[in-house]
Design a protein around this motif. Sequence first.
Motif, PDB file in Angstrom:
ATOM      1  N   PRO A   1       0.800  -1.227   0.000  1.00 14.19           N
ATOM      2  CA  PRO A   1       0.000   0.000   0.000  1.00 14.19           C
ATOM      3  C   PRO A   1       0.837   1.285   0.000  1.00 14.19           C
ATOM      4  O   PRO A   1       0.357   2.331  -0.432  1.00 14.19           O
ATOM      5  CB  PRO A   1      -0.820  -0.094   1.291  1.00 14.19           C
ATOM      6  N   GLU A   2       2.076   1.193   0.454  1.00 12.98           N
ATOM      7  CA  GLU A   2       2.942   2.376   0.460  1.00 12.98           C
ATOM      8  C   GLU A   2       3.363   2.759  -0.963  1.00 12.98           C
ATOM      9  O   GLU A   2       3.883   3.851  -1.175  1.00 12.98           O
ATOM     10  CB  GLU A   2       4.172   2.128   1.334  1.00 12.98           C
ATOM     11  N   ASN A   3       3.132   1.894  -1.915  1.00 14.86           N
ATOM     12  CA  ASN A   3       3.433   2.171  -3.312  1.00 14.86           C
ATOM     13  C   ASN A   3       2.241   2.749  -4.063  1.00 14.86           C
ATOM     14  O   ASN A   3       2.282   2.855  -5.287  1.00 14.86           O
ATOM     15  CB  ASN A   3       3.884   0.884  -4.020  1.00 14.86           C
ATOM     16  N   VAL A   4       1.182   3.100  -3.346  1.00  7.06           N
ATOM     17  CA  VAL A   4      -0.039   3.598  -3.973  1.00  7.06           C
ATOM     18  C   VAL A   4      -0.292   5.043  -3.522  1.00  7.06           C
ATOM     19  O   VAL A   4      -0.432   5.313  -2.332  1.00  7.06           O
ATOM     20  CB  VAL A   4      -1.259   2.715  -3.601  1.00  7.06           C
ATOM     21  N   MET A   5      -0.350   5.952  -4.484  1.00  8.29           N
ATOM     22  CA  MET A   5      -0.699   7.354  -4.222  1.00  8.29           C
ATOM     23  C   MET A   5      -1.956   7.657  -5.021  1.00  8.29           C
ATOM     24  O   MET A   5      -2.043   7.327  -6.206  1.00  8.29           O
ATOM     25  CB  MET A   5       0.431   8.283  -4.643  1.00  8.29           C
ATOM     26  N   ILE A   6      -2.940   8.278  -4.360  1.00  5.89           N
ATOM     27  CA  ILE A   6      -4.223   8.578  -5.001  1.00  5.89           C
ATOM     28  C   ILE A   6      -4.484  10.077  -4.906  1.00  5.89           C
ATOM     29  O   ILE A   6      -4.343  10.669  -3.835  1.00  5.89           O
ATOM     30  CB  ILE A   6      -5.367   7.790  -4.324  1.00  5.89           C
ATOM     31  N   CYS A   7      -4.859  10.650  -6.021  1.00  4.54           N
ATOM     32  CA  CYS A   7      -5.147  12.085  -6.085  1.00  4.54           C
ATOM     33  C   CYS A   7      -6.505  12.287  -6.749  1.00  4.54           C
ATOM     34  O   CYS A   7      -6.736  11.793  -7.852  1.00  4.54           O
ATOM     35  CB  CYS A   7      -4.049  12.784  -6.880  1.00  4.54           C
ATOM     36  N   PHE A   8      -7.393  12.991  -6.071  1.00  6.78           N
ATOM     37  CA  PHE A   8      -8.696  13.341  -6.649  1.00  6.78           C
ATOM     38  C   PHE A   8      -8.609  14.724  -7.274  1.00  6.78           C
ATOM     39  O   PHE A   8      -8.018  15.641  -6.698  1.00  6.78           O
ATOM     40  CB  PHE A   8      -9.789  13.361  -5.563  1.00  6.78           C
ATOM     41  N   GLN A   9      -9.192  14.862  -8.439  1.00  8.07           N
ATOM     42  CA  GLN A   9      -9.307  16.152  -9.107  1.00  8.07           C
ATOM     43  C   GLN A   9     -10.779  16.363  -9.405  1.00  8.07           C
ATOM     44  O   GLN A   9     -11.399  15.526 -10.079  1.00  8.07           O
ATOM     45  CB  GLN A   9      -8.501  16.171 -10.405  1.00  8.07           C
TER      46      GLN A   9
END
Length: 126
Positions: free
Chosen positions: A101-109
Motif C-alpha cells: 500500500p505504500e506504493n499507492v498514491m491517489i489524487c482526486f481532481q
Amino acid sequence: MPFVTITVRKPKPAAFKDAVLRAVHEALVASGVPETDRFQRVLELAEEDFRFDTQYPDVRTRRTDDFVLIEIQLSVGRSVKVKRQIVDGIVDTLAGQGFDPENVMICFQETRWENWSFAGGRLIHA
C-alpha cells in the motif's frame, strides 16, 4: 463520470495494470458510480520520465519501481467520507493482492458538471 489515469514506470505487465484499474473501478462502483461508467487510461513511463521520492512524506516502506500514481477526475460533490471509502477500497483490494500500500498514491481532481462533454460535443449539464 470519473476519468481514471494511472501512471507507472515501465515495463509493467498487463496483469499489474489490470489489477490496479480493476481495484479502482470496483471502489468507484461501490461508492455509487454505475458499473458501465468506465473511462481509464494508463501512462507507462520510463524512469527518467516518471520521478518520485521514495519516502515523502511519511511512507512506512520505501517506494519501489512498482509505485503507482492514481488520478481520479470526477465531478464535484463527493464528500470526504465518500473519497475515503474509495481510497480504502482501492488500497484494501490491492493489498489483498500482494501490492504494498505504500506504493499507492491517489489524487482526486474535481471538476464542475458543465465541464464534461460526454459525446458529440454536447454539454448536457451546461
